[in-house]
Enzyme design. Structure first.
Site, PDB file in Angstrom:
ATOM      1  N   SER A 243       0.748  -1.245   0.001  1.00 13.91           N
ATOM      2  CA  SER A 243      -0.017   0.141   0.053  1.00 13.91           C
ATOM      3  C   SER A 243       0.847   1.288  -0.053  1.00 13.91           C
ATOM      4  O   SER A 243       2.084   1.190   0.275  1.00 13.91           O
ATOM      5  CB  SER A 243      -0.985  -0.138   1.200  1.00 13.91           C
ATOM      6  OG  SER A 243      -0.216   0.523   2.301  1.00 13.91           O
TER       7      SER A 243
ATOM      8  N   SER B 259      -4.621   2.927  -9.020  1.00 13.41           N
ATOM      9  CA  SER B 259      -4.468   3.851  -8.320  1.00 13.41           C
ATOM     10  C   SER B 259      -4.352   5.203  -8.797  1.00 13.41           C
ATOM     11  O   SER B 259      -3.726   5.120  -9.917  1.00 13.41           O
ATOM     12  CB  SER B 259      -3.243   3.409  -7.385  1.00 13.41           C
ATOM     13  OG  SER B 259      -2.777   4.507  -6.534  1.00 13.41           O
TER      14      SER B 259
ATOM     15  N   GLU C 217      -2.369   7.059  -7.770  1.00 15.89           N
ATOM     16  CA  GLU C 217      -0.930   7.334  -7.880  1.00 15.89           C
ATOM     17  C   GLU C 217      -0.236   7.346  -9.108  1.00 15.89           C
ATOM     18  O   GLU C 217       0.675   7.861  -9.577  1.00 15.89           O
ATOM     19  CB  GLU C 217      -0.218   6.333  -7.058  1.00 15.89           C
ATOM     20  CG  GLU C 217      -0.322   6.874  -5.417  1.00 15.89           C
ATOM     21  CD  GLU C 217       0.564   7.930  -5.053  1.00 15.89           C
ATOM     22  OE1 GLU C 217       1.839   7.569  -5.548  1.00 15.89           O
ATOM     23  OE2 GLU C 217       0.265   8.301  -3.938  1.00 15.89           O
TER      24      GLU C 217
ATOM     25  N   TYR D 267       5.625   2.919  -6.939  1.00 14.41           N
ATOM     26  CA  TYR D 267       4.192   2.443  -6.363  1.00 14.41           C
ATOM     27  C   TYR D 267       3.423   2.759  -7.515  1.00 14.41           C
ATOM     28  O   TYR D 267       2.732   1.901  -8.157  1.00 14.41           O
ATOM     29  CB  TYR D 267       3.437   3.094  -5.164  1.00 14.41           C
ATOM     30  CG  TYR D 267       2.286   2.613  -4.842  1.00 14.41           C
ATOM     31  CD1 TYR D 267       1.764   1.433  -4.228  1.00 14.41           C
ATOM     32  CD2 TYR D 267       1.105   3.283  -5.548  1.00 14.41           C
ATOM     33  CE1 TYR D 267       0.678   1.091  -3.830  1.00 14.41           C
ATOM     34  CE2 TYR D 267      -0.191   3.056  -5.219  1.00 14.41           C
ATOM     35  CZ  TYR D 267      -0.565   1.939  -4.411  1.00 14.41           C
ATOM     36  OH  TYR D 267      -1.847   1.469  -4.268  1.00 14.41           O
TER      37      TYR D 267
END
Ligand code: GDP
Length: 321
Positions: free
Chosen positions: A80, A121, A123, A145
């Protein structure tokens, strides 16, 4: 002919999202099979079949898919964002990126009719090139990530086109709940507000109070993913609220819910500021609304209040002997 039994394979089933997905799908009549990388029991384990799976082990994955023959796979297993972006970048690449390709390969090999939804995500937008971000916004990841999630996202699109798989990527913006860990600011603040109101602590130290996020409820996010797999066509969707709040707003709601003024209890430590902070992350959920009829059911205030209430319950239970 009897209808095929609906079996959902949920990776990362003991995490925040996996556990909400397991509950939602079980309530919809699915047989739920979960995978976890952790050893040992878990309170939720009684309700479903649980397999241990290390995401680097593709042979084991093939066995699990072969044995349970899921109709749908939801992938939540991942490192995560909470902490340690650079502690294990190779592991992040293997687990958040390459493991998704292994799932797609297992689907191809065992049963190409299995529907697949990936927890992607925001991100991936990193330092966004447009605001708000939609399914059409170019990605610009700024972390291992984000880059690993983008690899997975790209492979899903490639396999969907090349092999006609029903594979989808849910581009999830921040989604929170009482099941968050304290590595995330929402839970850190909800727990602190609860603890301070009970007289157990005096103050909490945070980083940048002006940081903003598009914060939704994790239960709403997994519901969007279920709708994605129930749709006629496999497509990628942004799952977001379309609004942002600051960490300061979060503190205000959490502390006022317990009758306190956050300014009396929140300290700021400038060394906790993050060096490269994505500043403009806010999703455009209009496609999910238009094509799936999806809308968030829990707004920001209710979400934060729910989290504070859950922390009050937990702390009271832990402190009564
Ligand atoms: P994520 O970074 O979006 O995955 O979620 P976080 O909950 O970790 O962080 C959300 C925002 O809160 C970021 O912009 C952080 O810089 C900011 N923030 C401010 N203080 C804290 C803190 O004490 N802990 C964390 N985790 N984030 C903080």
């Amino acid at each position: 002919m009897t209808a095929r039994e609906k079996v959902a394979l949920i990776t990362g089933v003991y995490g925040q999202d996996g556990s909400y997905a397991a509950e939602l799908l079980a309530a919809c009549g699915y047989k739920v099979v979960g995978t976890t990388h952790s050893r040992g029991g878990h309170p939720a384990a009684n309700a479903m079949a649980v397999e241990s799976w290390n995401l680097r082990d593709e042979q084991r994955l093939g066995e699990i898919v072969e044995r349970h023959r899921p109709s749908e796979i939801f992938n939540f297993a991942a490192y995560s964002t909470g902490t340690g972006m650079y502690d294990d970048p190779v592991g992040i690449c293997e687990v958040n990126g390459l493991a998704v390709l292994k799932i797609l390969e297992a689907i191809r090999a065992v049963d190409p009719s299995i529907r697949f939804c990936q927890a992607s995500s925001s991100e991936m937008f990193g330092e966004p090139v447009a605001k708000p971000q939609s399914e059409l916004t170019p990605f610009n990841p700024r972390s291992p990530y984000g880059a690993a999630k983008l690899y997975a996202h790209n492979m899903i699109g490639i396999y969907r086109t090349r092999f006609d798989l029903f594979a989808c990527s849910a581009i999830l913006f921040n989604h929170e709940s009482p099941r968050r860990t304290q590595n995330f600011v929402t839970r850190k603040v909800s727990r602190a507000a609860a603890a301070i109101s009970l007289g157990l602590e005096q103050a909490v130290t945070l980083g940048n109070l002006d940081a903003r996020r598009d914060w939704g409820f994790a239960g709403d996010a997994v519901r969007a993913m279920q709708l994605m797999l129930a749709a006629d066509e496999p497509e990628d969707y942004v799952v977001a609220t379309g609004r942002t709040q600051s960490v300061r707003d979060l503190c205000e709601v959490a502390f006022s819910h317990v009758g306190l003024d956050y300014r009396d209890h929140v300290r700021v430590n400038a060394s906790d500021f993050r060096p490269a902070e994505p500043r403009q992350l806010v999703g455009d959920p209009s496609k999910a609304k238009r094509k799936l009829g999806w809308e968030p059911t829990i707004g920001f205030e209710a979400l934060v209040q729910m989290m504070v209430d859950a922390d009050l319950d937990r702390l009271r239970a832990a402190n009564t002997t």
